[in-house]
Design an enzyme around this catalytic site. Sequence first.
Site, PDB file in Angstrom:
ATOM      1  N   ASN A  71     -11.138  -2.232  -5.200  1.00  0.00           N
ATOM      2  CA  ASN A  71     -10.369  -1.237  -5.961  1.00  0.00           C
ATOM      3  C   ASN A  71     -11.056  -0.804  -7.264  1.00  0.00           C
ATOM      4  O   ASN A  71     -10.657   0.187  -7.881  1.00  0.00           O
ATOM      5  CB  ASN A  71      -8.943  -1.735  -6.245  1.00  0.00           C
ATOM      6  CG  ASN A  71      -8.051  -1.724  -5.026  1.00  0.00           C
ATOM      7  OD1 ASN A  71      -7.173  -2.573  -4.870  1.00  0.00           O
ATOM      8  ND2 ASN A  71      -8.248  -0.749  -4.132  1.00  0.00           N
ATOM      9  N   ASP A  97       0.828  -1.209   0.000  1.00  0.00           N
ATOM     10  CA  ASP A  97       0.000   0.000   0.000  1.00  0.00           C
ATOM     11  C   ASP A  97       0.866   1.265   0.000  1.00  0.00           C
ATOM     12  O   ASP A  97       1.995   1.251   0.487  1.00  0.00           O
ATOM     13  CB  ASP A  97      -0.912  -0.016   1.235  1.00  0.00           C
ATOM     14  CG  ASP A  97      -2.057   0.976   1.108  1.00  0.00           C
ATOM     15  OD1 ASP A  97      -2.340   1.441  -0.008  1.00  0.00           O
ATOM     16  OD2 ASP A  97      -2.672   1.283   2.151  1.00  0.00           O
TER      17      ASP A  97
HETATM   18  C1  IPE Z   1      -5.480  -2.649  -0.143  1.00  0.00           C
HETATM   19  O1  IPE Z   1      -5.144  -1.306  -0.258  1.00  0.00           O
HETATM   20  C2  IPE Z   1      -5.466  -3.312  -1.480  1.00  0.00           C
HETATM   21  C3  IPE Z   1      -4.154  -3.449  -2.117  1.00  0.00           C
HETATM   22  C4  IPE Z   1      -3.012  -3.139  -1.585  1.00  0.00           C
HETATM   23  C5  IPE Z   1      -4.167  -4.000  -3.437  1.00  0.00           C
HETATM   24  P1  IPE Z   1      -6.243  -0.164  -0.399  1.00  0.00           P
HETATM   25  O2  IPE Z   1      -5.502   1.107  -0.515  1.00  0.00           O
HETATM   26  O3  IPE Z   1      -7.197  -0.504  -1.473  1.00  0.00           O
HETATM   27  O4  IPE Z   1      -7.004  -0.270   0.998  1.00  0.00           O
HETATM   28  P2  IPE Z   1      -7.849   0.831   1.774  1.00  0.00           P
HETATM   29  O5  IPE Z   1      -8.842   1.404   0.809  1.00  0.00           O
HETATM   30  O6  IPE Z   1      -6.889   1.874   2.244  1.00  0.00           O
HETATM   31  O7  IPE Z   1      -8.467   0.096   2.910  1.00  0.00           O
HETATM   32  C1  IPE Z   2      -1.691   0.292  -3.284  1.00  0.00           C
HETATM   33  O1  IPE Z   2      -1.439   1.650  -3.315  1.00  0.00           O
HETATM   34  C2  IPE Z   2      -1.913  -0.294  -4.655  1.00  0.00           C
HETATM   35  C3  IPE Z   2      -3.308  -0.637  -4.940  1.00  0.00           C
HETATM   36  C4  IPE Z   2      -4.292  -0.593  -4.084  1.00  0.00           C
HETATM   37  C5  IPE Z   2      -3.609  -1.067  -6.295  1.00  0.00           C
HETATM   38  P1  IPE Z   2      -2.613   2.711  -3.289  1.00  0.00           P
HETATM   39  O2  IPE Z   2      -3.008   3.020  -4.695  1.00  0.00           O
HETATM   40  O3  IPE Z   2      -3.721   2.263  -2.424  1.00  0.00           O
HETATM   41  O4  IPE Z   2      -1.884   3.964  -2.659  1.00  0.00           O
HETATM   42  P2  IPE Z   2      -2.477   4.980  -1.598  1.00  0.00           P
HETATM   43  O5  IPE Z   2      -2.974   4.156  -0.447  1.00  0.00           O
HETATM   44  O6  IPE Z   2      -3.570   5.716  -2.271  1.00  0.00           O
HETATM   45  O7  IPE Z   2      -1.328   5.836  -1.226  1.00  0.00           O
HETATM   46 MG    MG Z   3      -4.084   2.452  -0.462  1.00  0.00          MG
END
Ligand code: IPE
Ligand code: IPE
Ligand code: MG
Length: 235
Positions: free
Chosen positions: A61, A13
């Site tokens: 997502n 993340d």
């Molecule tokens: C979890 O991260 C999913 C992945 C790392 C693929 P998110 O960024 O989607 O999770 P939330 O929305 O902060 O809970």
């Molecule tokens: C994790 O990084 C990757 C996916 C969930 C695909 P994020 O895209 O959630 O990055 P932040 O949490 O917005 O920084």
């Molecule tokens: Mg994230």
Amino acid sequence: MPTGPRHVAIIMDGNGRWAQARGKPRLFGHQAGARRVRQVVEACPGLGVKYLTIFAFSTENWKRTQAEVAGLMMLFKHYITREARALRDNGIRVRFIGDRVRLEEKLVSLMDELELMTADNDLVHLTVALNYGGRDEVARATKRLARDVAAGRLSLRDIDEETLPRYLDTCVLPDPDLVIRTSGEARISNFLLWQSAYAEYEFIDTLWPDFTPEIFARIVRGFARRERRFGAVPG
Ligand code: IPE
Ligand code: IPE
Ligand code: MG
């Protein structure tokens, strides 16, 4: 004798925030994040990590903008195409978990191909969670289980905590010993709900594109100091 984690799962993340901090579009962060994966996979054998499971895209997502989702799907296709040969030659066995139904055909065929071409490898088992959600997985598993009961292949009496996980996407994998989440969020966001019942968790502030093999090694080594009890009193 405490040992290292055999199965490590990572919630990668923080890509978006990493890009934002540099005044770049979110996809730039996803690209930087993707480049980290290889280093982490390559560090596994030296650390005794046999199974590595990474969260690449959740069932939630899809709520992101169409542009970000399309960019991520493109990135997955490019990544698989670019890395397939190296994964195969380096002894990595790749599997995908999650619901493939909603993924585009081209991506699914690349995933199938990569699973097939690495099927004889055994050095590291890399599992990529793509369109994966723990609740969705349990729901899909329940559906298949119910079908077996209805067809007389499974009796109600035989449903227990050994039987149910055989219907999960992870049926051939051991449960994760350690779950790492980067970016400072202390939540599991629907990742490996059933499987992580007794996992140890490590939440770190580092954003995923800054996650180095050194940080990985430090966390994995730190695991050995933890006392896992599984509900029992240590004797
Ligand atoms: C979890 O991260 C999913 C992945 C790392 C693929 P998110 O960024 O989607 O999770 P939330 O929305 O902060 O809970
Ligand atoms: C994790 O990084 C990757 C996916 C969930 C695909 P994020 O895209 O959630 O990055 P932040 O949490 O917005 O920084
Ligand atoms: Mg994230």
